[in-house]
Structure formats: C-alpha cells, structure tokens
Design an enzyme around this catalytic site. Structure first.
Site, PDB file in Angstrom:
ATOM      1  N   GLY A  61      48.217 -62.163   3.262  1.00  0.00           N
ATOM      2  CA  GLY A  61      49.445 -62.818   2.633  1.00  0.00           C
ATOM      3  C   GLY A  61      49.830 -64.181   3.387  1.00  0.00           C
ATOM      4  N   ASN A  62      50.923 -64.991   2.617  1.00  0.00           N
ATOM      5  CA  ASN A  62      51.378 -66.123   3.321  1.00  0.00           C
ATOM      6  C   ASN A  62      52.700 -66.059   3.407  1.00  0.00           C
ATOM      7  OD1 ASN A  62      52.387 -67.479   0.811  1.00  0.00           O
ATOM      8  ND2 ASN A  62      50.099 -67.014   0.189  1.00  0.00           N
ATOM      9  N   ARG A  63      53.243 -67.347   3.990  1.00  0.00           N
ATOM     10  CA  ARG A  63      54.662 -67.442   4.195  1.00  0.00           C
ATOM     11  C   ARG A  63      55.669 -68.113   3.234  1.00  0.00           C
ATOM     12  NH1 ARG A  63      55.995 -66.682   9.672  1.00  0.00           N
ATOM     13  NH2 ARG A  63      54.288 -66.676  11.103  1.00  0.00           N
ATOM     14  N   SER A  64      55.107 -68.072   1.935  1.00  0.00           N
ATOM     15  CA  SER A  64      55.908 -68.811   0.782  1.00  0.00           C
ATOM     16  C   SER A  64      57.108 -67.631   0.850  1.00  0.00           C
ATOM     17  CB  SER A  64      54.969 -68.910  -0.457  1.00  0.00           C
ATOM     18  OG  SER A  64      55.933 -69.026  -1.505  1.00  0.00           O
TER      19      SER A  64
ATOM     20  N   ALA B 251      52.145 -70.268  -4.004  1.00  0.00           N
ATOM     21  CA  ALA B 251      51.145 -70.364  -3.068  1.00  0.00           C
ATOM     22  C   ALA B 251      49.949 -69.352  -3.142  1.00  0.00           C
ATOM     23  CB  ALA B 251      51.973 -70.069  -1.694  1.00  0.00           C
TER      24      ALA B 251
END
Ligand code: CTP
Ligand code: CA
Length: 238
Positions: free
Chosen positions: A33-36, A102
């Site tokens: 995943g990512n930090r959006s 994102a």
C-alpha cells in the site's frame, strides 16, 4: 450580480474524482500500500459538489470518510485493477476527471492463496512485482481514439526532486508523457503534504491548453499554498 443570482460554475457538469491509495494483495492477510490520506481527493470532490457538479467519487484506501452529500456518489475500490475498471465505467461522457488517487505502480506478480509462512531452513521469500497499467495515460488514449471519456483530464504528481532534476522539471516531463490537460504538482518530502491539511501546489497546463490562453503568463505554472480545500478550488478554477 449578487451571489444568489450567479450560476454555480460547475452546474450540470459530471465530475469524476479518484482519491486515496490502492492496495495490492500479496496473500490473504498482506498487501502493498502507500501513504495517501485521500484528503486532497476528498477536498476536490467537495469543492466540485459545492460548485454545482454531479460528482462520482472513486475512493481507494483513505484516512478520511467520504462526505455524505446529495450530489456526490461514492464507490469503493482497493486494487489498481478495480480502479481502472471503475474509471473506465465512470468517465464515459464525463466532463472532468480529477485523478488524485495514488495508484500503486507495481503489484505482486503472484497472489498466494494461503498465508505465506516462515520456513525452517531460514530462506526468505522473494516477492516479484509487475507493473500496473497507467490508468491516467490510458484514459487520455481512450479519449483520443474513441472520443469518449472526459473533456478535461487532470493528473496529480507528488515529486521530491532528485539529484539532477527539480520537482517542476519532473512534473513538466510527466505532463507531456501522460498527455493529460493539467498536472497538479505537490512538492513532497518528510512531513510535507501526506496526511496534512495544508499543501503547496503548482498547476501546469499542457502546451495545447497554454497556446489557447491569452494571458501573458501562459506556460507558467499557477502556484498556491493553502488548505487542501483552497487548493481544490484553485484547481477547479484553472
Ligand atoms: N497514475 C495512474 N496509473 C498509474 C500510476 C499513476 O493513473 N499506474 C496517475 C496518478 O493517479 C496521478 C498521475 O498518474 O494522477 C501521476 O502519478 P505518478 O505516480 O506521479 O506518476 P507515475 O507515472 O507513476 O511516475 P513515477 O514513476 O514518478 O511514480
Ligand atoms: Ca507512481
């Protein structure tokens, strides 16, 4: 004229907003995943709705909950593949796409149907990744080839800059590579932008759009600093 007589600027427009991050499953309990935070995307959806648009929000993984407003419909997705299908469905005949999501650039090449376990012999698993499709670039291509899809396509980029390129140069190159009409640049780094309410953006327009602009600043980015809501309003006004 007094405000009450003014037409909301996006009245009757169909606006599609993607927001938040995608999540790419690795096994039943793990993902990439990512930090959006999804905050900029939500601010865009709210600002477009306040300007009179009918908004369809395609929401990935985010820290905030989608606003419950009569002219915002929301759909939830997790993976880039789901986002791609949702964007294709929703943008047919739309006026504007705001691609703030994102999107994971890569996904695990293989999904393990069972939870990946540690081994007794101490060998570590190797995770092979493969590229996800570029949803923004695909939407631009579909519009060019089929004439469907959004009249205006806006991409978003978060750049830290690199040893040999400034964020603005990277963003200019990205705008041309993607072929979208506008690209919104967020300058990012430790504690900048992600999850914050304040942001600093630079709005770049495609050479075709700039050529049509009459003002002396054409080709120059429009820059502003403020809340994500203020940024959203500046983007919609661009
Ligand atoms: N985007 C997309 N599909 C992808 C990756 C990105 O639609 N697979 C969109 C994003 O939603 C954003 C824009 O493209 O609007 C720019 O995303 P960014 O990650 O900055 O661009 P990339 O082409 O992935 O470049 P980079 O290698 O710098 O991450
Ligand atoms: Ca990327």
């Amino acid at each position: 004229a007094p405000d009450s007589e003014a037409q909301p600027p996006l009245l009757g427009r169909r606006v599609v907003v993607t927001a938040g991050g995608t999540r790419e499953p690795l096994d039943p309990v793990r993902y990439l995943g990512n930090r959006s935070s999804g905050k900029q995307g939500l601010a865009l959806a709210e600002a477009a709705a306040a300007a009179g648009a009918q908004v369809h929000l395609i929401a990935g993984i985010m820290d905030v909950t989608a606003p419950d407003l009569p002219n915002i419909t929301a759909e939830h997705i997790e993976t880039a593949a789901q986002l791609r299908a949702a964007v294709e469905r929703a943008t047919d005949g739309a006026d504007l796409l705001l691609m703030a999501a994102a999107v994971a650039d890569f996904r695990p090449a293989d999904y393990a149907a069972q939870k990946i376990k540690k081994t007794e012999d101490g060998t570590n698993p190797v995770i092979t990744l493969e590229r996800n499709p570029d949803i923004l670039a695909e939407t631009v291509q579909r519009r060019a080839q089929q004439g469907t899809g959004p009249t205006v396509i806006v991409g978003f980029a978060a750049e830290t800059g690199s040893a040999d390129a400034e964020p603005l140069e990277l963003a200019r190159a990205k705008l041309l590579r993607k072929g979208c009409d506008l690209l919104v640049l967020n300058q990012v780094g430790e504690n900048l932008v992600f999850g914050r309410d304040e942001t600093e953006i630079h709005i770049l327009s495609s050479p075709e759009l700039s050529d049509q602009a009459q003002d002396a600043n054409r080709g120059e980015p429009v820059s502003m600093r403020g809340t994500k809501r203020q940024a959203a309003e500046a983007i919609l006004a661009a």
